[in-house]
Design a protein around this motif. Structure first.
Motif, mmCIF file in Angstrom:
data_model
loop_
_atom_site.group_PDB
_atom_site.id
_atom_site.type_symbol
_atom_site.label_atom_id
_atom_site.label_comp_id
_atom_site.label_asym_id
_atom_site.label_seq_id
_atom_site.Cartn_x
_atom_site.Cartn_y
_atom_site.Cartn_z
ATOM 1 N N TYR A 33 17.574 -23.845 -11.826
ATOM 2 C CA TYR A 33 17.915 -23.474 -13.209
ATOM 3 C C TYR A 33 16.795 -23.877 -14.170
ATOM 4 C CZ TYR A 33 19.602 -24.129 -17.904
ATOM 5 O OH TYR A 33 19.699 -24.116 -19.275
ATOM 6 N N ILE A 34 16.294 -25.105 -14.030
ATOM 7 C CA ILE A 34 15.257 -25.588 -14.941
ATOM 8 C C ILE A 34 13.997 -24.737 -14.821
ATOM 9 C CG2 ILE A 34 13.718 -27.525 -15.444
ATOM 10 C CD1 ILE A 34 16.039 -29.384 -14.619
ATOM 11 N N ALA A 59 18.250 -34.017 -26.888
ATOM 12 C CA ALA A 59 19.447 -33.185 -27.093
ATOM 13 C C ALA A 59 19.605 -32.196 -25.944
ATOM 14 C CB ALA A 59 19.340 -32.443 -28.424
ATOM 15 N N SER A 60 18.491 -31.664 -25.448
ATOM 16 C CA SER A 60 18.575 -30.735 -24.309
ATOM 17 C C SER A 60 19.025 -31.464 -23.052
ATOM 18 C CB SER A 60 17.224 -30.039 -24.077
ATOM 19 O OG SER A 60 16.256 -30.933 -23.594
ATOM 20 N N ILE A 88 22.479 -30.171 -21.150
ATOM 21 C CA ILE A 88 22.471 -29.760 -19.743
ATOM 22 C C ILE A 88 23.373 -30.684 -18.926
ATOM 23 C CG2 ILE A 88 21.058 -29.413 -17.681
ATOM 24 C CD1 ILE A 88 18.699 -28.794 -19.564
ATOM 25 N N GLY A 89 23.297 -31.998 -19.202
ATOM 26 C CA GLY A 89 24.144 -32.957 -18.496
ATOM 27 C C GLY A 89 25.624 -32.687 -18.717
ATOM 28 N N PHE A 90 25.984 -32.312 -19.940
ATOM 29 C CA PHE A 90 27.385 -32.014 -20.248
ATOM 30 C C PHE A 90 27.871 -30.793 -19.474
ATOM 31 C CE2 PHE A 90 30.396 -29.529 -22.871
ATOM 32 C CZ PHE A 90 31.475 -30.405 -22.845
ATOM 33 N N TRP A 117 24.853 -37.675 -15.155
ATOM 34 C CA TRP A 117 24.195 -36.369 -15.123
ATOM 35 C C TRP A 117 23.093 -36.288 -16.173
ATOM 36 C CZ3 TRP A 117 24.332 -33.895 -10.958
ATOM 37 C CH2 TRP A 117 25.480 -33.845 -10.159
ATOM 38 N N PHE A 118 23.306 -36.921 -17.318
ATOM 39 C CA PHE A 118 22.279 -36.993 -18.361
ATOM 40 C C PHE A 118 21.004 -37.592 -17.773
ATOM 41 C CE2 PHE A 118 20.132 -39.729 -21.456
ATOM 42 C CZ PHE A 118 19.856 -38.850 -22.494
ATOM 43 N N LEU A 119 21.157 -38.712 -17.053
ATOM 44 C CA LEU A 119 19.999 -39.378 -16.468
ATOM 45 C C LEU A 119 19.382 -38.551 -15.342
ATOM 46 C CD1 LEU A 119 21.338 -43.046 -16.426
ATOM 47 C CD2 LEU A 119 19.500 -42.143 -17.870
ATOM 48 N N LEU A 120 20.225 -37.885 -14.552
ATOM 49 C CA LEU A 120 19.693 -37.056 -13.467
ATOM 50 C C LEU A 120 18.918 -35.865 -14.017
ATOM 51 C CD1 LEU A 120 19.730 -37.031 -10.362
ATOM 52 C CD2 LEU A 120 21.586 -35.371 -10.498
ATOM 53 N N VAL A 121 19.396 -35.293 -15.117
ATOM 54 C CA VAL A 121 18.681 -34.188 -15.763
ATOM 55 C C VAL A 121 17.315 -34.664 -16.262
ATOM 56 C CG1 VAL A 121 18.661 -32.687 -17.801
ATOM 57 C CG2 VAL A 121 20.712 -32.849 -16.393
#
Length: 254
Positions: free
Chosen positions: A118-119, A191-192, A196-198, A233-237
């Protein structure tokens, strides 16, 4: 002005959907395999579909060789994390499969690879440009600390909130610019990360509903994934975007 906004919104939604081909294939496969009679175990069937999808995306030019390298690295990173977490009973894969190592089906790495896909897709489709990216000697150790914290918090203090605070500081001046049609937009990169994490957290709820894996509190029946997982997920992103950004920076300097 309003007409322009809606045109941009339609364009953005369409190309975001195309960027999500790999994740969508995984979700559709999870849903269909849940209610279908399969000639092989469900987890093995999902792996076959993931491999076919990866091949077809490369064959039809949706992913380049360099992007495949990034995606494969995410598969390995994700699989190592899965092996470790399943061993610590953070979650489990209860169904049987031939292609399963240490209780982890091999398809699980593709769930991380789909985030990388996706990224890479979004980066190309929206011509992403990052301004004021921190220097490599800061970004790389920070990414390594974030990844290691997923392992070490089982033994020592969980530094995630300290790491998140550090991220806000390090990336305070970093902005991502993206193009929709001929119009350029920008937002703070943190913010991105959060957005994405959300959305991955929402996807995780869908995945666990269809039995992709189970958390301990879901073994007796499905319940919503804890909101605290958004921070994970925020950290993984962050790690994901760091790897892609560092690789693009490396190739640009060659």
């Amino acid at each position: 002005m309003l007409k322009k906004f809606f045109k941009d919104l339609v364009y953005f939604t369409y190309h975001q959907s195309l960027s999500c081909i790999f994740p969508v294939v995984i979700f559709v496969t999870l849903a269909l395999s849940k209610v279908s009679h399969l000639p092989l175990s469900r987890y093995d069937f999902i792996l076959v579909i993931c491999l076919m999808t990866q091949y077809l995306m490369y064959k039809f030019g949706l992913e380049s060789k360099d992007e495949i390298k990034v995606i494969c690295s995410f598969h390995i990173i994700g699989l190592l994390l899965e092996l470790y977490k399943v061993n610590f009973h953070s979650w489990s894969y209860p169904e049987e499969a031939w292609l399963k190592i240490g209780g982890v089906p091999l398809y699980s790495g593709f769930m991380y690879a789909s985030v990388a896909s996706y990224i890479c897709q979004a980066w190309r489709r929206f011509d992403l440009k990052i301004l004021n990216w921190p220097r490599s000697y800061i970004a790389i150790p920070l990414g390594a600390m974030i990844y290691l914290n997923f392992f070490t918090h089982h033994f020592i203090y969980d530094f995630r909130w300290l790491l998140i605070a550090l991220l806000f500081f390090v990336f305070s001046r970093t902005v991502v610019k993206f193009t929709i049609r001929q119009n350029i937009y920008k937002m703070p990169i943190v913010a991105s990360f959060l957005l994405i994490g959300f959305f991955i957290w929402i996807a995780e709820n869908i995945a666990t509903f269809f039995g992709a894996w189970s958390y301990p509190n879901q073994e007796m029946g499905w319940t919503i994934v804890h909101f605290g997982k958004i921070s994970s997920w925020f950290l993984l992103v962050v790690i994901s975007i760091m790897i892609v950004a560092q690789l693009k920076l490396f190739y640009r300097e060659q």
